[in-house]
Design a protein around this motif. Structure first.
Motif, PDB file in Angstrom:
ATOM      1  N   PHE A 391     -11.276 -43.747  -3.503  1.00 44.61           N
ATOM      2  CA  PHE A 391     -11.216 -44.005  -2.075  1.00 44.61           C
ATOM      3  C   PHE A 391     -10.894 -45.489  -1.906  1.00 44.61           C
ATOM      4  CE2 PHE A 391     -13.788 -44.138   2.133  1.00 44.61           C
ATOM      5  CZ  PHE A 391     -12.611 -44.175   2.849  1.00 44.61           C
ATOM      6  N   LEU A 392      -9.619 -45.820  -2.124  1.00 43.31           N
ATOM      7  CA  LEU A 392      -9.120 -47.188  -2.031  1.00 43.31           C
ATOM      8  C   LEU A 392      -7.712 -47.136  -1.463  1.00 43.31           C
ATOM      9  CD1 LEU A 392     -10.281 -48.596  -5.503  1.00 43.31           C
ATOM     10  CD2 LEU A 392     -11.167 -49.304  -3.261  1.00 43.31           C
ATOM     11  N   PHE A 393      -7.477 -47.827  -0.363  1.00 48.46           N
ATOM     12  CA  PHE A 393      -6.175 -47.819   0.282  1.00 48.46           C
ATOM     13  C   PHE A 393      -5.219 -48.758  -0.458  1.00 48.46           C
ATOM     14  CE2 PHE A 393      -9.093 -47.398   4.159  1.00 48.46           C
ATOM     15  CZ  PHE A 393      -9.133 -46.023   4.061  1.00 48.46           C
ATOM     16  N   ASN A 394      -4.047 -48.242  -0.824  1.00 46.97           N
ATOM     17  CA  ASN A 394      -3.106 -49.075  -1.578  1.00 46.97           C
ATOM     18  C   ASN A 394      -1.735 -49.196  -0.917  1.00 46.97           C
ATOM     19  OD1 ASN A 394      -2.028 -46.559  -2.049  1.00 46.97           O
ATOM     20  ND2 ASN A 394      -2.159 -46.658  -4.286  1.00 46.97           N
ATOM     21  N   GLY A 395      -1.602 -48.741   0.332  1.00 48.88           N
ATOM     22  CA  GLY A 395      -0.325 -48.874   1.000  1.00 48.88           C
ATOM     23  C   GLY A 395      -0.391 -48.501   2.463  1.00 48.88           C
ATOM     24  N   LEU A 396       0.645 -48.929   3.222  1.00 48.92           N
ATOM     25  CA  LEU A 396       0.777 -48.640   4.644  1.00 48.92           C
ATOM     26  C   LEU A 396       2.123 -47.965   4.884  1.00 48.92           C
ATOM     27  CD1 LEU A 396      -0.356 -52.141   6.024  1.00 48.92           C
ATOM     28  CD2 LEU A 396      -1.791 -50.130   5.661  1.00 48.92           C
ATOM     29  N   VAL A 397       2.121 -46.928   5.723  1.00 46.53           N
ATOM     30  CA  VAL A 397       3.346 -46.191   6.031  1.00 46.53           C
ATOM     31  C   VAL A 397       3.517 -46.124   7.543  1.00 46.53           C
ATOM     32  CG1 VAL A 397       4.586 -44.014   5.822  1.00 46.53           C
ATOM     33  CG2 VAL A 397       3.112 -44.782   3.952  1.00 46.53           C
ATOM     34  N   LYS A 398       4.705 -46.503   8.010  1.00 46.05           N
ATOM     35  CA  LYS A 398       5.048 -46.355   9.427  1.00 46.05           C
ATOM     36  C   LYS A 398       5.881 -45.084   9.596  1.00 46.05           C
ATOM     37  CE  LYS A 398       7.692 -48.518  13.187  1.00 46.05           C
ATOM     38  NZ  LYS A 398       8.559 -49.664  13.566  1.00 46.05           N
ATOM     39  N   ILE A 437      -2.741 -55.033  10.952  1.00 51.37           N
ATOM     40  CA  ILE A 437      -3.664 -56.031  10.426  1.00 51.37           C
ATOM     41  C   ILE A 437      -4.621 -55.366   9.450  1.00 51.37           C
ATOM     42  CG2 ILE A 437      -5.312 -55.759  12.346  1.00 51.37           C
ATOM     43  CD1 ILE A 437      -5.756 -58.840  12.124  1.00 51.37           C
ATOM     44  N   SER A 438      -4.980 -56.071   8.373  1.00 44.37           N
ATOM     45  CA  SER A 438      -5.839 -55.467   7.357  1.00 44.37           C
ATOM     46  C   SER A 438      -6.577 -56.536   6.570  1.00 44.37           C
ATOM     47  CB  SER A 438      -4.985 -54.631   6.390  1.00 44.37           C
ATOM     48  OG  SER A 438      -5.791 -53.815   5.571  1.00 44.37           O
ATOM     49  N   ILE A 451      -4.432 -59.929   6.236  1.00 42.43           N
ATOM     50  CA  ILE A 451      -2.979 -59.971   6.316  1.00 42.43           C
ATOM     51  C   ILE A 451      -2.495 -59.415   7.642  1.00 42.43           C
ATOM     52  CG2 ILE A 451      -2.744 -59.767   3.800  1.00 42.43           C
ATOM     53  CD1 ILE A 451      -1.685 -56.860   4.320  1.00 42.43           C
ATOM     54  N   LEU A 452      -1.327 -59.892   8.073  1.00 37.92           N
ATOM     55  CA  LEU A 452      -0.623 -59.359   9.221  1.00 37.92           C
ATOM     56  C   LEU A 452       0.766 -58.952   8.762  1.00 37.92           C
ATOM     57  CD1 LEU A 452      -1.887 -62.042  11.677  1.00 37.92           C
ATOM     58  CD2 LEU A 452      -2.048 -59.608  12.177  1.00 37.92           C
ATOM     59  N   VAL A 453       1.172 -57.721   9.099  1.00 44.38           N
ATOM     60  CA  VAL A 453       2.464 -57.170   8.720  1.00 44.38           C
ATOM     61  C   VAL A 453       3.230 -56.846   9.999  1.00 44.38           C
ATOM     62  CG1 VAL A 453       3.636 -55.247   7.574  1.00 44.38           C
ATOM     63  CG2 VAL A 453       1.553 -56.212   6.573  1.00 44.38           C
ATOM     64  N   ASP A 454       4.461 -57.276  10.090  1.00 43.54           N
ATOM     65  CA  ASP A 454       5.290 -56.981  11.253  1.00 43.54           C
ATOM     66  C   ASP A 454       5.510 -55.469  11.332  1.00 43.54           C
ATOM     67  OD1 ASP A 454       7.288 -56.651  13.181  1.00 43.54           O
ATOM     68  OD2 ASP A 454       8.376 -58.456  12.567  1.00 43.54           O
ATOM     69  N   ALA A 455       5.057 -54.843  12.414  1.00 44.05           N
ATOM     70  CA  ALA A 455       5.154 -53.383  12.532  1.00 44.05           C
ATOM     71  C   ALA A 455       6.587 -52.903  12.659  1.00 44.05           C
ATOM     72  CB  ALA A 455       4.333 -52.907  13.728  1.00 44.05           C
ATOM     73  N   GLN A 456       7.522 -53.785  12.973  1.00 41.54           N
ATOM     74  CA  GLN A 456       8.929 -53.405  13.048  1.00 41.54           C
ATOM     75  C   GLN A 456       9.653 -53.604  11.720  1.00 41.54           C
ATOM     76  OE1 GLN A 456      10.214 -55.732  16.483  1.00 41.54           O
ATOM     77  NE2 GLN A 456       9.811 -53.994  17.844  1.00 41.54           N
ATOM     78  N   ASN A 457       8.916 -54.112  10.714  1.00 44.71           N
ATOM     79  CA  ASN A 457       9.510 -54.319   9.389  1.00 44.71           C
ATOM     80  C   ASN A 457       8.400 -54.232   8.347  1.00 44.71           C
ATOM     81  OD1 ASN A 457      11.272 -54.866   7.308  1.00 44.71           O
ATOM     82  ND2 ASN A 457      11.557 -57.032   7.836  1.00 44.71           N
ATOM     83  N   PRO A 462       3.454 -58.847   4.228  1.00 47.78           N
ATOM     84  CA  PRO A 462       2.749 -59.744   5.152  1.00 47.78           C
ATOM     85  C   PRO A 462       3.600 -60.920   5.635  1.00 47.78           C
ATOM     86  CG  PRO A 462       1.411 -59.270   3.210  1.00 47.78           C
ATOM     87  CD  PRO A 462       2.785 -58.766   2.918  1.00 47.78           C
ATOM     88  N   VAL A 463       3.481 -61.203   6.922  1.00 53.76           N
ATOM     89  CA  VAL A 463       4.049 -62.434   7.469  1.00 53.76           C
ATOM     90  C   VAL A 463       3.017 -63.560   7.417  1.00 53.76           C
ATOM     91  CG1 VAL A 463       5.605 -61.172   8.979  1.00 53.76           C
ATOM     92  CG2 VAL A 463       3.367 -61.848   9.839  1.00 53.76           C
ATOM     93  N   CYS A 464       1.763 -63.168   7.187  1.00 53.71           N
ATOM     94  CA  CYS A 464       0.674 -64.142   7.164  1.00 53.71           C
ATOM     95  C   CYS A 464      -0.459 -63.604   6.301  1.00 53.71           C
ATOM     96  CB  CYS A 464       0.182 -64.388   8.592  1.00 53.71           C
ATOM     97  SG  CYS A 464      -1.312 -65.377   8.725  1.00 53.71           S
TER      98      CYS A 464
END
Length: 489
Positions: A391-398, A437-438, A451-457, A462-464
């Motif tokens: 139970f460990l998150f290793n990615g984000l999918v839009k 954000i995560s 981290i902050l990830v641009d939701a459009q890319n 991360p952008v930050c």
């Protein structure tokens, strides 16, 4: 980095081999406030609000086998304004935590334990458990509300200091489950609870003024184990799922989950302020669903998205070098064992029929979407992926629900995310104009970051990155609230 406050907590957890008390799940052992943290990139100036994550963070050795969902609630928050960030974390000062601090040891068993071994009466749908308030977190009426998956008091925390200010006085006798829903358009908070006595479930609405406006029974055939709910502009959606305590064993005081594949999944659709007589029941293919996403009204239909489990009762995992007693526990929280897939249900209010469709064949869960679109038709959804066996998150999918396209960002080995809500930009121009954000747990470098990830890319990463003053523990749920939501009504 400037540390404004620091409190070392007295932990009494013995060295052990438990997979969810080590590694990314090692408890965080201090409370801090910090500013002027190291930043890789630049903190965006076009967001203002607070990111809040709840974590299971045990303070005492467990009675019997520890389950990661038993840990004491610890809230971690990152506040943003004008390109500046402040981090804080605090334990939720629950009644159970205070009692165990006074006793000097654990008083209640957890989900994997025998309730008879608890030293006192407790809380929750099962009974004789500690309400650790460590599952979910939302912001409502200007305050943080922390909740427990098996129903409990509902604890209020100050969004600036994270100090626990008490329990919500509107919570009924049956408690409140995790996953109350906040409707930003009206200020309403929608909630449910469940238990072992008829009618087995209730549903309610709390206004922005923190007053209980509506509360009705939802009659079920017996004790059930729902975990989430959904809503549209005019309706609330509750569920009766075919995975619940075996009724025969329950009569003997044994709480053994069992999946009943011959029973349908049932949905109770009720007007937001409707009476029991107005409930419409719909049936669908049997499954268990941990989390629903958005729902909306479309002509004569209600549309609901969520994560359909292909194997709600998975076989125990056999991990080399690990005691087999952990096998079933590990499987039940391993997404690659119970196989949740993004799915859509449609409920026809004219015919009473349900139709279903699979939206993605990947193993996905713990999603988010732009909360300004909650209850109305939305285009974008953001899911997490997990490390197999863990139970460990290793990615984000839009997900683009109109085109069927998707975009993904995968973390490097040893780096694990938190549930990652959508953060709208100030004066956003579109539904996906914002960030994900995560909190990240970096087991390689023994640290955490935000981290902050641009939701459009999303795939650009991360952008930050903001380096935290300590490494936090993993956990379950998180939320984002814009600064204007932090004003007490």
């Amino acid at each position: 980095m400037t540390i404004l406050y620091k409190n070392n907590i007295e932990f009494k957890i013995s060295p052990n081999e438990h997979p969810y008390l080590n590694g990314a799940w090692s408890p965080c052992r201090e409370e801090v406030d910090a500013v002027d943290m190291e930043v890789i990139g630049e903190i965006p100036k076009d967001i203002s609000g607070i990111y809040v994550r709840n974590t299971e963070n045990p303070v005492r050795d467990a009675i019997g086998i520890y389950h990661p969902f038993d840990g004491d609630g610890m809230i971690h928050a990152m506040s943003f304004h004008n390109g500046q960030a402040k981090y804080s974390n605090r334990l939720v000062q629950t009644k159970g935590l205070k009692a165990e601090q006074e006793a000097g040891h654990a008083l209640w068993t957890g989900i994997a334990g025998n309730p008879a071994k608890s030293e006192r009466e407790g809380w929750g749908a099962r009974g004789r458990m500690k309400d650790s308030s460590s599952t979910d977190v939302v912001v409502h009426g200007g305050n943080i509300l922390s909740t427990f998956y098996m129903c409990g008091d509902g604890y209020i925390l100050d969004p600036e200091t994270l100090e626990t200010t008490g329990t919500a006085d509107w919570v009924p006798e049956g408690g409140i489950s995790a996953h109350p829903k906040v409707d930003l358009a009206t200020g309403d908070l929608l909630f449910f609870n469940y238990g072992k006595e008829a009618p087995y479930m209730h549903y309610g609405v709390v206004g922005a003024d923190q007053k209980l406006k509506h509360y009705i029974p939802i009659e079920l055939p017996g004790a059930r184990l729902p975990h989430d709910m959904a809503f549209t502009q005019n309706y609330s959606i509750l569920v009766d799922l075919p995975l619940f305590w075996n009724p025969d064993l329950l009569k003997k005081g044994i709480h053994a989950n069992q999946y009943y594949p011959d029973l349908p999944t049932r949905f109770a659709i009720v007007p937001r302020f409707g009476n029991p007589s107005e409930i419409r029941w719909f049936e669908a293919a049997p499954t268990y669903v941990l989390h629903w996403m958005n729902a909306w009204e479309e002509g004569n239909e209600i549309v609901l998205d969520g994560y359909f489990q292909d194997d709600p009762d998975p076989a125990p995992l056999d991990v080399p070098g690990l005691d087999k007693k952990f096998g079933k526990l590990l499987a039940n929280i391993d997404e690659h064992s119970f196989k949740p897939k993004l799915h859509r249900w449609r409920f026809n209010l004219d015919t009473g029929k349900t139709t279903e469709e699979r939206l993605d064949d990947r193993i996905l869960e713990f999603g988010s979407f732009n909360q300004n679109y909650a209850g109305i038709k939305s285009r974008y959804l953001y899911s997490t992926t997990t490390k197999p066996g863990w139970f460990l998150f290793n990615g984000l999918v839009k997900h683009d629900m109109e085109t069927g396209d998707s975009d993904a960002y995968m973390l490097e080995d040893g780096r694990y995310a938190s549930e990652s809500p959508f953060v709208p930009r100030i004066n956003a121009k579109s539904e996906d104009d914002g960030y994900l954000i995560s909190f990240i747990i970096d087991t390689v470098n023994d640290r955490s970051e935000c981290i902050l990830v641009d939701a459009q890319n999303v795939s650009a990463g991360p952008v930050c990155r903001i380096i935290l003053p300590h490494r936090i523990s993993s956990g379950t749920h998180a939320t984002w609230a814009n600064r204007d939501e932090l004003v007490t009504v």
